[in-house]
Write an enzyme that holds these catalytic residues in place. Structure first.
Site, PDB file in Angstrom:
ATOM      1  CB  SER A  92      -0.922  -0.013   1.226  1.00  0.00           C
ATOM      2  OG  SER A  92      -0.182  -0.343   2.367  1.00  0.00           O
ATOM      3  CB  THR A 194      -2.048   5.081   3.933  1.00  0.00           C
ATOM      4  OG1 THR A 194      -2.689   4.792   2.717  1.00  0.00           O
ATOM      5  CG2 THR A 194      -1.598   6.526   3.975  1.00  0.00           C
ATOM      6  CB  THR A 212      -0.857   6.147   0.309  1.00  0.00           C
ATOM      7  OG1 THR A 212      -1.691   4.999   0.176  1.00  0.00           O
ATOM      8  CG2 THR A 212      -1.448   7.266  -0.528  1.00  0.00           C
ATOM      9  NE  ARG A 222      -8.980   7.300  -4.565  1.00  0.00           N
ATOM     10  CZ  ARG A 222      -8.396   7.127  -3.384  1.00  0.00           C
ATOM     11  NH1 ARG A 222      -7.093   6.937  -3.310  1.00  0.00           N
ATOM     12  NH2 ARG A 222      -9.094   7.160  -2.275  1.00  0.00           N
ATOM     13  CB  THR A 245      -4.751   5.346   7.445  1.00  0.00           C
ATOM     14  OG1 THR A 245      -4.669   4.213   6.576  1.00  0.00           O
ATOM     15  CG2 THR A 245      -5.325   4.904   8.763  1.00  0.00           C
ATOM     16  N   GLY A 246      -7.219   5.195   5.464  1.00  0.00           N
ATOM     17  CA  GLY A 246      -8.543   4.674   5.177  1.00  0.00           C
ATOM     18  C   GLY A 246      -9.100   5.230   3.885  1.00  0.00           C
TER      19      GLY A 246
END
Ligand code: SD4
Length: 334
Positions: A92, A194, A212, A222, A245-246
């Site tokens: 990631s 990340t 990330t 994106r 993060t997420g």
């Protein structure tokens, strides 16, 4: 014994590593008359400190080492983040990151220093260390964000080498994904995702970084929250810092890291501020069951906080000479 000496001894003896989601600050429980040591709670903490999202002990150890040698929090952030960027096994961040749906590994990163300067690269390919390119953007250009080909060209022009970032393992995972081509954010990826990192150096100055490969199998082009100031990261050296993060789309819509720093400015602890920022997402997105967001924060006193929507978020904290992975408290207990 003078108060300062006592604090030093306390941290040397290793007391004061707090467990749980909040690390309390180093303020004495009661005032000293200047002669006798003050009673501290067992959760004494103090800067320098490094905190990073997920279980990344090598990264926090590197950052701590840099600070311990007397370098700035900014140097610590860059070098700490570089450890994960170079780790091919981490899918990631950096090399080995999972690609977009077309098989391209595109990286996002940003960095902020104690002056509130910021640099970022978005959707950059073929360069292993986007955090370092972000720092170059901040320090050597009149801009704050470079994107795509332009970011890559800039990186090469200042000496970075082009490298193929798609490892065999990530290529294989992508080939398997293509069979169904179903796009679904995954709630927690392997307890390691990340990397968002915040550090306070020996002078008490704060810097932060976030790096990330973004969401696996994202649409081409994106960009997530991680490289965007105020969303994936925000630092105000007078107040503190926060990083995320997420699912980036949710962090972007609520400008999460800026929100946390502003809440701390209004008097919230880092923990309260992280909880309120997660609450903001919960309120606006009824489908919160389907995605994860986690925040970490630190204030000027070296007090930290962390909170997430779902279980299994954690942060690694290097403080008082100890490198500890701490499980975060979370909202969704049902
Ligand atoms: C993004 N926030 O690109 C990043 C990815 C991440 O856990 O943190 N995943 O949206």
């Amino acid at each position: 014994m003078k108060r300062r000496k006592f604090i030093q001894n306390a941290s040397l003896s290793g007391i004061g590593i707090a467990v749980g989601s909040t690390l309390a600050n180093c303020k004495p429980k009661e005032e000293s008359n200047g002669e006798n040591p003050v009673a501290f709670s067992s959760d004494v903490t103090k800067y320098p400190l490094v905190i990073a999202t997920w279980n990344v002990p090598e990264s926090t150890a590197k950052a701590w080492e840099v600070i311990d040698e007397g370098s700035s929090a900014l140097d610590a952030i860059e070098q700490g983040c570089m450890v994960e960027e170079a780790n091919e096994k981490g899918q990631s961040v950096g090399i080995g990151g999972l690609p977009d749906r077309d098989g391209k590994v595109t990286l996002d990163a940003c960095i902020m220093n104690k002056e509130g300067n910021y640099g970022a690269v978005v959707c950059m390919q073929n360069i292993v260390h986007p955090i370092s390119v972000a720092r170059k953007v901040m320090e050597d250009t009149p801009h704050v964000i470079l994107a795509g080909k332009g970011a890559e060209q800039f990186a090469v022009s200042v000496g970075f080498k082009r490298e193929d970032l798609l490892t065999e393992a990530s290529r294989k995972a992508w080939e398997e994904w293509k069979v169904k081509s179903e796009y679904k954010p995954i709630i927690n990826i392997e307890n390691h995702d990340t990397i968002g990192m915040l550090a306070i150096d020996k002078n008490g100055d704060i810097s932060g970084g976030c790096t990330t490969s973004g969401l696996a199998y994202k649409m081409a082009g994106r960009v997530g929250d991680s490289p965007i100031i105020g969303s994936g990261l925000f630092i105000d050296n007078e107040i503190g810092g926060a990083t995320a993060t997420g699912l980036g789309e949710e962090v972007l819509k609520t400008v999460g890291s800026f929100l946390i720093v502003e809440l701390m400015r209004q008097g919230r602890t880092p923990q309260q501020a992280c909880e309120e920022a997660i609450g903001r997402i919960i309120k606006k997105s009824p489908n919160y069951n389907d995605f994860q967001v986690g925040y970490i924060a630190v204030n000027k006193d070296g007090e930290t906080g962390m909170y997430s929507i779902h279980e299994h978020f954690s942060a690694t904290v290097y403080q008082n000479g100890e490198n500890t992975n701490i499980k975060s408290d979370f909202y969704n207990k049902s």
